[in-house]
Design a protein around this motif. Structure first.
Motif, PDB file in Angstrom:
ATOM      1  N   HIS A 106      72.578  41.026  51.476  1.00 59.37           N
ATOM      2  CA  HIS A 106      71.834  40.015  50.735  1.00 59.37           C
ATOM      3  C   HIS A 106      70.479  39.877  51.421  1.00 59.37           C
ATOM      4  CE1 HIS A 106      75.379  38.976  48.435  1.00 59.37           C
ATOM      5  NE2 HIS A 106      76.050  38.765  49.567  1.00 59.37           N
ATOM      6  N   SER A 108      66.612  38.552  51.711  1.00 57.96           N
ATOM      7  CA  SER A 108      65.783  37.423  51.308  1.00 57.96           C
ATOM      8  C   SER A 108      64.430  37.481  51.988  1.00 57.96           C
ATOM      9  CB  SER A 108      66.468  36.095  51.658  1.00 57.96           C
ATOM     10  OG  SER A 108      67.711  35.973  51.013  1.00 57.96           O
ATOM     11  N   GLN A 109      63.505  36.682  51.480  1.00 57.55           N
ATOM     12  CA  GLN A 109      62.184  36.517  52.080  1.00 57.55           C
ATOM     13  C   GLN A 109      61.988  35.052  52.412  1.00 57.55           C
ATOM     14  OE1 GLN A 109      58.926  37.952  49.731  1.00 57.55           O
ATOM     15  NE2 GLN A 109      57.360  37.005  51.013  1.00 57.55           N
ATOM     16  N   PRO A 117      65.637  35.099  47.349  1.00 60.18           N
ATOM     17  CA  PRO A 117      66.025  36.511  47.190  1.00 60.18           C
ATOM     18  C   PRO A 117      64.800  37.416  47.094  1.00 60.18           C
ATOM     19  CG  PRO A 117      67.356  35.123  45.772  1.00 60.18           C
ATOM     20  CD  PRO A 117      66.286  34.240  46.339  1.00 60.18           C
ATOM     21  N   LEU A 118      64.859  38.533  47.791  1.00 56.77           N
ATOM     22  CA  LEU A 118      63.779  39.515  47.761  1.00 56.77           C
ATOM     23  C   LEU A 118      64.179  40.642  46.815  1.00 56.77           C
ATOM     24  CD1 LEU A 118      61.053  40.462  48.864  1.00 56.77           C
ATOM     25  CD2 LEU A 118      62.289  41.582  50.736  1.00 56.77           C
ATOM     26  N   THR A 119      63.499  40.739  45.703  1.00 56.08           N
ATOM     27  CA  THR A 119      63.798  41.731  44.678  1.00 56.08           C
ATOM     28  C   THR A 119      62.965  42.992  44.897  1.00 56.08           C
ATOM     29  OG1 THR A 119      64.278  39.978  43.085  1.00 56.08           O
ATOM     30  CG2 THR A 119      63.819  42.167  42.198  1.00 56.08           C
ATOM     31  N   THR A 156      67.177  46.345  45.947  1.00 54.47           N
ATOM     32  CA  THR A 156      67.734  45.017  45.733  1.00 54.47           C
ATOM     33  C   THR A 156      67.503  44.518  44.310  1.00 54.47           C
ATOM     34  OG1 THR A 156      65.706  44.004  46.599  1.00 54.47           O
ATOM     35  CG2 THR A 156      67.513  44.341  48.146  1.00 54.47           C
ATOM     36  N   GLY A 160      68.596  39.812  45.252  1.00 53.92           N
ATOM     37  CA  GLY A 160      68.328  40.348  46.576  1.00 53.92           C
ATOM     38  C   GLY A 160      69.500  41.113  47.157  1.00 53.92           C
ATOM     39  N   THR A 185      59.613  47.316  51.785  1.00 54.48           N
ATOM     40  CA  THR A 185      59.014  46.825  50.557  1.00 54.48           C
ATOM     41  C   THR A 185      57.836  47.724  50.231  1.00 54.48           C
ATOM     42  OG1 THR A 185      57.467  45.335  51.699  1.00 54.48           O
ATOM     43  CG2 THR A 185      59.650  44.466  51.164  1.00 54.48           C
TER      44      THR A 185
END
Length: 259
Positions: A106, A108-109, A117-119, A156, A160, A185
């Motif tokens: 999972h 995240s940012q 959540p970091l997509t 993700t 995320g 990223t």
């Protein structure tokens, strides 16, 4: 069935000065954090007699605890294998044998005082097989150039989340049992960020799993967590707790990026 164990980690003892400064914006470095979703907006300090200014700063940071970056090691190869099940070799379709392991990340940012959540982040994992061999490398004891087993990445989703199916890793001289991971990223751009670290496992569970084939072909391992020099650099913050399921084991790991 093995049950999860809940461990309370003294927060004041796990933050390094550079990590605290990074979190407070004193440096532009990317920091890895584990998001403790659903917890209180305050962090209780334990094992201390008084709060220093640094500890006070930590206590006002809600829901996230810094996790350490660790070495990439010599065996990362950007194979660009977008797949969830990494057990097979694409050249012949053969599955690496071992106890099935399902890993859920999972990602995240940090957004202000919370984790979101970091997509669209690419999460790579790679590790050795049941007898300590990595794919697509040349080593003094083996050559697997052209093979790509136990490597892959996923992107993700809106939550995320990524998920992998693999096997419980084996061991090789000088290291405890571990899995490498890298989060990127915008990996195609020089403006993207990346963070690299490793996951570790409970020694007693490793001993239990390694007492059965195909792990027994390697013999008894020589290094446990406490004797591993890389693990000793805050590796206890990178432990993943596993539970049994119908196929083998499953574990989830919550992490985030401060960008």
């Amino acid at each position: 069935m093995k049950k999860d164990r809940v461990t309370t980690i003294p927060v004041a003892s796990i933050f390094k000065r550079r990590e605290v400064l990074s979190f407070l914006g004193a440096t532009a470095a990317v920091s890895l954090v584990g998001c403790l979703r659903g917890q209180s907006a305050s962090v209780k300090l334990t094992g201390t007699s008084a709060q220093t200014p640094t500890q006070t700063a930590i206590a006002t940071t809600p829901s996230c605890v810094v996790r350490p970056q660790q070495t990439e090691g010599p065996y990362f190869i950007d194979e660009k294998l977008n797949r969830s099940d990494i057990r097979s070799d694409p050249s012949d379709g053969l599955l690496k044998q071992g106890v099935p392991l399902r890993l859920v990340f999972h990602v995240s940012q940090i957004d202000g005082r919370s984790c979101t959540p970091l997509t669209g982040a690419a999460v790579d994992i790679w590790h050795c097989d049941a007898i300590g061999v990595y794919s697509d490398v040349t080593d003094p004891s083996f050559s697997t150039v052209g093979k790509k087993f136990l490597r892959g990445y996923q992107v993700t989703d809106t939550n995320g989340t990524v998920e992998f199916v693999t096997i419980y890793p084996g061991w090789y001289p000088g290291r405890t049992v571990h899995i490498h991971f890298k989060i990127r990223t915008d990996s195609a751009s020089q403006q993207g960020y990346e963070f690299t670290s490793q996951l570790y496992f409970d020694d007693s569970l490793t001993d239990q799993i390694h007492a059965q084939p195909p792990y027994t072909a390697k013999g008894q391992r020589t290094v446990n967590n406490d004797r591993d020099g890389i693990y000793r650099d805050d590796g206890e913050l990178l432990m993943i707790q596993l539970t049994e399921d119908a196929q083998g084991y499953v574990g989830a790991f919550n992490i985030g990026l401060q960008i």
